[in-house]
Design an enzyme around this catalytic site. Structure first.
Site, PDB file in Angstrom:
ATOM      1  N   HIS A 189     -62.607  61.163 -20.975  1.00  0.00           N
ATOM      2  CA  HIS A 189     -61.355  61.497 -21.612  1.00  0.00           C
ATOM      3  C   HIS A 189     -61.871  60.439 -23.259  1.00  0.00           C
ATOM      4  CE1 HIS A 189     -59.357  61.453 -17.618  1.00  0.00           C
ATOM      5  NE2 HIS A 189     -59.396  62.442 -18.584  1.00  0.00           N
ATOM      6  N   GLU A 235     -60.152  61.422 -11.187  1.00  0.00           N
ATOM      7  CA  GLU A 235     -60.277  60.390 -10.790  1.00  0.00           C
ATOM      8  C   GLU A 235     -59.673  60.446  -9.130  1.00  0.00           C
ATOM      9  OE1 GLU A 235     -61.748  56.216 -11.075  1.00  0.00           O
ATOM     10  OE2 GLU A 235     -61.221  56.274  -9.072  1.00  0.00           O
TER      11      GLU A 235
END
Ligand code: F3S
Length: 280
Positions: free
Chosen positions: A42, A129
């Site tokens: 990210h 996740e």
């Protein structure tokens, strides 16, 4: 003279560094284009740097466009069991860079789901996740945050957390689960890298006049660092890189000490550039 203090622990964590190194090493090894399932981390600066090095993100529904033996890297966030099975059936060269700590959560979730426990994940339901973890119990998990009410839960539950969750959210959710369920197996799977970063950011933000938090705006662990720092230091700003630091922030005469921290997906070069800009 203004002082700039970098938190004891800031920047790339073990799992992110491992994934980035894997991508770069695969590029060197095969000397051809490399693909990552979704952006590798990210952080837009790193994703752009990787693209310049012929390492491209690709989404699952586009992998049929790849050619036989193309290399596809699973990022540190990990994937669901179903996605892993789809990938294994392709003729692609699959490299699994799932962080071992995340893979450990997958194992636990699968084990307890098979034993008949209802799985609870403490985390953000839209985070890759968490989506991956949920995919190891047939997408049946209840996903909870501090503010959410669990509602009626099964008597037998297994609780895990997103690796970047805060300790306080974990404790908050567990307190609620304890009231609803009788048989509770809880694994605090908050990654120590996250905890260490959060603690050192918290300590530092208590003793500085201003705090700079560096990381991708889409990075959940950086956002959490920002929230923690902001509680202790009102003059906390969140930037993706040196370009985001406003002049007023640098020139503010009341600021004698600036603390700096960075998320687990922020590379050292971005931290160094930001510090250099402020020291000038
Ligand atoms: Fe792994 Fe912890 Fe980083 S789980 S990806 S080392 S924050």
């Amino acid at each position: 003279m203004r002082k700039i203090i970098l938190a004891d622990s800031a920047g790339f964590c073990f799992g992110v560094k491992r994934a980035v190194d894997t991508a770069i090493n695969m590029k060197k090894k095969y000397n051809s284009k490399i693909y990552t399932l979704g952006p590798l981390i990210h952080n837009n600066d790193v994703v752009n740097f990787l693209k310049e090095n012929l390492i491209y993100p690709i989404e699952l529904n586009n992998i049929d466009k790849l050619e036989e033996n193309d290399t596809l890297i699973i990022r540190s966030h990990g994937v669901s069991e179903e996605t892993l099975n789809i990938l294994k059936k392709t003729k692609l060269n699959i490299i699994d860079a799932t962080c071992p700590y995340v893979a450990n959560i997958h194992k636990k979730v699968k084990k307890y789901y098979d034993l008949g426990y209802h799985i609870i994940i403490v985390g953000d339901k839209s985070h890759p996740e968490v989506i991956g973890i949920n995919g190891w119990c047939n997408n049946s998990a209840t996903i909870l945050k501090s503010g959410t009410e669990p509602g009626p839960l099964s008597n037998k539950v297994c609780v895990v957390s997103q690796t970047t969750e805060t300790q306080s959210t974990w404790e908050n959710v567990l307190t609620k689960v304890i009231k609803t369920s009788k048989e509770i197996v809880a694994f605090n799977t908050i990654c120590s890298a996250t905890e260490v970063r959060q603690k050192s950011a918290e300590e530092l933000s208590k003793k500085v006049d201003a705090m700079l938090v560096i990381g991708g705006f889409n990075s959940s662990n950086t956002t959490k660092l920002y929230e923690i720092c902001k509680k202790n230091c009102v003059n906390t700003i969140y930037v993706e890189n040196l370009l985001g630091i406003p002049d007023e922030f640098i020139k503010d005469k009341n600021v004698k000490i600036i603390g700096v921290t960075a998320g687990a997906s922020t590379p050292n070069w971005i931290i160094d550039e930001a510090i250099l800009k402020m020291s000038k």
